[in-house]
Design a protein around this motif. Structure first.
Motif, PDB file in Angstrom:
ATOM      1  N   ARG A 157     -43.878  -6.883 -17.620  1.00 37.79           N
ATOM      2  CA  ARG A 157     -43.343  -8.240 -17.759  1.00 37.79           C
ATOM      3  C   ARG A 157     -43.676  -9.030 -16.489  1.00 37.79           C
ATOM      4  O   ARG A 157     -43.211  -8.695 -15.400  1.00 37.79           O
ATOM      5  CB  ARG A 157     -41.833  -8.203 -17.988  1.00 37.79           C
ATOM      6  CG  ARG A 157     -41.186  -9.561 -18.232  1.00 37.79           C
ATOM      7  CD  ARG A 157     -39.684  -9.413 -18.425  1.00 37.79           C
ATOM      8  NE  ARG A 157     -39.371  -8.610 -19.595  1.00 37.79           N
ATOM      9  CZ  ARG A 157     -39.288  -9.083 -20.836  1.00 37.79           C
ATOM     10  NH1 ARG A 157     -39.471 -10.379 -21.050  1.00 37.79           N
ATOM     11  NH2 ARG A 157     -38.994  -8.288 -21.835  1.00 37.79           N
ATOM     12  N   ILE A 159     -43.510 -12.510 -14.313  1.00 36.33           N
ATOM     13  CA  ILE A 159     -42.884 -13.813 -14.098  1.00 36.33           C
ATOM     14  C   ILE A 159     -44.003 -14.812 -13.822  1.00 36.33           C
ATOM     15  O   ILE A 159     -44.815 -14.620 -12.920  1.00 36.33           O
ATOM     16  CB  ILE A 159     -41.905 -13.777 -12.912  1.00 36.33           C
ATOM     17  CG1 ILE A 159     -40.758 -12.800 -13.190  1.00 36.33           C
ATOM     18  CG2 ILE A 159     -41.366 -15.180 -12.604  1.00 36.33           C
ATOM     19  CD1 ILE A 159     -39.794 -13.244 -14.256  1.00 36.33           C
ATOM     20  N   TYR A 201     -42.761 -15.840 -19.335  1.00 32.20           N
ATOM     21  CA  TYR A 201     -43.179 -14.460 -19.183  1.00 32.20           C
ATOM     22  C   TYR A 201     -44.588 -14.302 -19.729  1.00 32.20           C
ATOM     23  O   TYR A 201     -44.974 -14.966 -20.702  1.00 32.20           O
ATOM     24  CB  TYR A 201     -42.265 -13.524 -19.970  1.00 32.20           C
ATOM     25  CG  TYR A 201     -40.858 -13.413 -19.456  1.00 32.20           C
ATOM     26  CD1 TYR A 201     -40.601 -13.006 -18.148  1.00 32.20           C
ATOM     27  CD2 TYR A 201     -39.779 -13.662 -20.290  1.00 32.20           C
ATOM     28  CE1 TYR A 201     -39.295 -12.878 -17.687  1.00 32.20           C
ATOM     29  CE2 TYR A 201     -38.478 -13.537 -19.837  1.00 32.20           C
ATOM     30  CZ  TYR A 201     -38.243 -13.148 -18.538  1.00 32.20           C
ATOM     31  OH  TYR A 201     -36.965 -13.024 -18.073  1.00 32.20           O
ATOM     32  N   ASN A 325     -34.748 -15.493 -13.373  1.00 28.91           N
ATOM     33  CA  ASN A 325     -35.153 -14.306 -14.119  1.00 28.91           C
ATOM     34  C   ASN A 325     -35.830 -13.285 -13.217  1.00 28.91           C
ATOM     35  O   ASN A 325     -35.696 -12.072 -13.431  1.00 28.91           O
ATOM     36  CB  ASN A 325     -36.045 -14.712 -15.288  1.00 28.91           C
ATOM     37  CG  ASN A 325     -35.244 -15.303 -16.437  1.00 28.91           C
ATOM     38  OD1 ASN A 325     -34.676 -14.587 -17.248  1.00 28.91           O
ATOM     39  ND2 ASN A 325     -35.192 -16.624 -16.496  1.00 28.91           N
ATOM     40  N   ASP A 326     -36.556 -13.731 -12.190  1.00 30.35           N
ATOM     41  CA  ASP A 326     -37.107 -12.791 -11.217  1.00 30.35           C
ATOM     42  C   ASP A 326     -35.972 -12.106 -10.460  1.00 30.35           C
ATOM     43  O   ASP A 326     -36.005 -10.882 -10.256  1.00 30.35           O
ATOM     44  CB  ASP A 326     -38.011 -13.532 -10.237  1.00 30.35           C
ATOM     45  CG  ASP A 326     -38.530 -12.612  -9.139  1.00 30.35           C
ATOM     46  OD1 ASP A 326     -39.464 -11.833  -9.409  1.00 30.35           O
ATOM     47  OD2 ASP A 326     -37.980 -12.652  -8.020  1.00 30.35           O
ATOM     48  N   GLU A 441     -33.624 -12.879 -21.014  1.00 33.06           N
ATOM     49  CA  GLU A 441     -33.963 -14.254 -20.633  1.00 33.06           C
ATOM     50  C   GLU A 441     -32.710 -15.028 -20.270  1.00 33.06           C
ATOM     51  O   GLU A 441     -31.788 -15.175 -21.083  1.00 33.06           O
ATOM     52  CB  GLU A 441     -34.701 -14.966 -21.769  1.00 33.06           C
ATOM     53  CG  GLU A 441     -35.117 -16.389 -21.410  1.00 33.06           C
ATOM     54  CD  GLU A 441     -35.796 -17.125 -22.551  1.00 33.06           C
ATOM     55  OE1 GLU A 441     -35.730 -18.368 -22.569  1.00 33.06           O
ATOM     56  OE2 GLU A 441     -36.379 -16.452 -23.426  1.00 33.06           O
TER      57      GLU A 441
END
Length: 525
Positions: A157, A159, A201, A325-326, A441
């Motif tokens: 995944r 970023i 993503y 999200n990171d 998310e």
């Protein structure tokens, strides 16, 4: 020779030269692209073309001019690229450095077959910055990559910042001595305001659930460049570092409210936070000192954030959703909980001593805890209860810590106790705590996607609320006319907070002996 015969001979020579020039021009025009041949037949441009062919000096001038324009353009692109990658000759980064050496050609660069990823727990992963995917024409920028096998997921995944309507369909991964192409997919994170770019993503789907890739790159038009690849961080190979991390969007506009940042960190430490994950776009010098202090304590991680697109014009606020999200992925299997807040927001328990106890009062299967937002407007009056608690007599705590009352730092949670009478509904300006391993998310006020079935709880206002300290959200002063009341719940932590802030400020600014005053409200917030 008579004058008449000499003149006749001159006309013959001139005629022959004219015919030769016409034949040369026709031959040259025949080899030109069709559009240019048409332009040479245009009477309005014919004189330009004739001047070009006849004058060697003019041709030389335009060739030199073209070379100069190309050189200036190339240098400007190089400078822009350096800025986008966050290079700064004045920065002395002891944790990571780039060895600069002279090279003659690109072949002099030694590209390893399998670049080695590294893990640095202080930084919660590689200390990298945004990079552009080579050959993407500013369509794709990458920040970090994670091996994600939570639930049914089996992918790397990434970023990313993605230009709208641009797609990724293939990736390449390095695993041991093998280089393998795998299918890929680009996915925009919601809440992007329909701007040109969105946080998102890039998912690179792995064929083997037992493989552990060390690096990943995006494939565009069948090509990839190892120079724009990323190290892959394995979410499963981590040690627990604490109970709760705090995730904050990137600092920007040279943010320099040092005392409020110290208050934010120390208050959340009282509430159970172990780690603060910050992203640095631009900082003021005082806040930089604060962050270095907490980095030295191991309390803060500060990651570079040289945003490659224009905030609020091309992407939503500082690429906020890429940062949140990171931060969540950096927290997976390192912290049991992660709080997603801004530095002017405090998740305040109403019945518990800290946030860990609040979360512990719910079933272990609950994956997200949503707190209603309530505004404490900064234009309302300061609360005199602080004087009574700290400076009521000469033996008060405030006197021992600060001497004169005027020397006490201006703390939001201490002096601002008047708030709106009614909080926002859940989902409107809410902030939240999640179990990092359970969410996929994250948005600004809600969680958009969970690893498995959604298991979220709306925290009732009598159990906890998000205290939000700010000016009127729509400008002006009309917000002060709304129904309001005094709420001193945050004063339950006043004494330990004041002690912690005084101690930290004295150590961070030893010559001043305290934290510098915050800029006025008109300055960057």
């Amino acid at each position: 020779m008579s004058i008449s015969s000499a003149y006749a001979r001159y006309r013959d020579v001139e005629s022959n030269l004219g015919q030769a020039r016409r034949k040369r021009n026709e031959a040259t025009a025949t080899n030109l692209p069709r559009r240019l041949r048409r332009s040479t037949n245009d009477p309005s441009l014919r004189w330009v073309w004739r001047l070009w062919l006849r004058s060697g000096a003019i041709r030389s001038f335009f060739i030199v001019l073209g070379f100069v324009i190309f050189t200036v353009h190339f240098l400007s692109l190089t400078k822009t690229s350096d800025i986008a990658r966050g290079y700064d000759d004045d920065v002395n980064n002891e944790a990571a450095y780039i060895e600069i050496r002279e090279i003659d050609t690109l072949e002099d660069i030694e590209w390893p077959r399998e670049p080695q990823a590294f893990t640095n727990d202080t930084n919660l992963g590689p200390l990298d910055d945004w990079i552009e995917v080579e050959g993407s024409n500013r369509n794709f920028f990458l920040y970090s990559a994670y091996l994600d096998r939570r639930g049914k997921i089996n992918a790397v995944r990434i970023i990313a910042i993605i230009k709208k309507r641009e797609k990724v369909k293939e990736c390449v991964v390095w695993t041991g001595d093998n280089i393998e192409r795998v299918s890929g997919k680009s996915q925009l994170i919601r809440e992007n305001w329909n701007l040109a770019y969105s946080a998102g993503y890039i998912l690179c789907y792995l064929k083997d659930r037992n493989s552990v890739p060390s690096r990943v790159a995006v494939v565009l038009q069948g090509q990839y460049d190892e120079a724009s690849s990323l190290p892959v961080q394995d979410l499963s190979v981590r040690d627990t570092m604490g109970n709760m991390s705090v995730c904050v969007k990137a600092f920007h506009y040279n943010f320099d409210r040092a005392v409020w940042l110290v208050e934010f960190i120390e208050f959340y430490r009282l509430l159970g936070a172990d780690k603060f994950i910050f992203y640095n776009h631009t900082l003021g010098k005082n806040v930089e000192r604060v962050l270095k202090y907490y980095q030295a304590l191991g309390v803060a991680t500060v990651l570079p954030w040289s945003l490659p697109v224009v905030t609020q014009v091309e992407i939503r606020t500082e690429g906020i959703f890429a940062a949140l999200n990171d931060c969540n992925l950096r927290s997976v299997n390192r912290f049991h909980l992660a709080a997603m807040v801004d530095i002017d927001e405090f998740l305040i328990p109403r019945q518990h001593h800290n946030l860990l106890d609040l979360v512990g009062s719910y079933d272990r299967g609950i994956q997200a805890f949503i707190f209603q937002n309530i505004f404490f407007y900064l234009y309302w009056e300061n609360d005199t209860a602080v004087h009574n608690a700290l400076f009521a007599d000469d033996q008060g705590l405030g006197v021992s810590l600060f001497g004169e009352e005027s020397s006490m730092p201006y703390l939001l949670t201490a002096f601002k106790t008047r708030r709106l009478g009614k909080p926002h509904k859940h989902g409107q300006r809410s902030k939240y705590i999640v179990r990092p391993e359970a969410v996929v998310e994250l948005g600004n006020h809600i969680i958009w996607e969970f690893v498995g079935p959604k298991k979220s709880r709306n925290v009732p206002p009598d159990v906890g609320m998000s205290h939000h300290y700010r000016i009127c959200e729509f400008g002006g002063f009309d917000c002060l006319k709304k129904e309001n009341l005094v709420d001193r719940r945050a004063h339950n932590w006043l004494v330990p907070l004041v002690k912690s802030v005084a101690n930290a400020c004295t150590k961070i600014f030893p010559l001043l002996g305290k934290c510098p005053e915050a800029p006025p409200l008109g300055s960057p917030w």
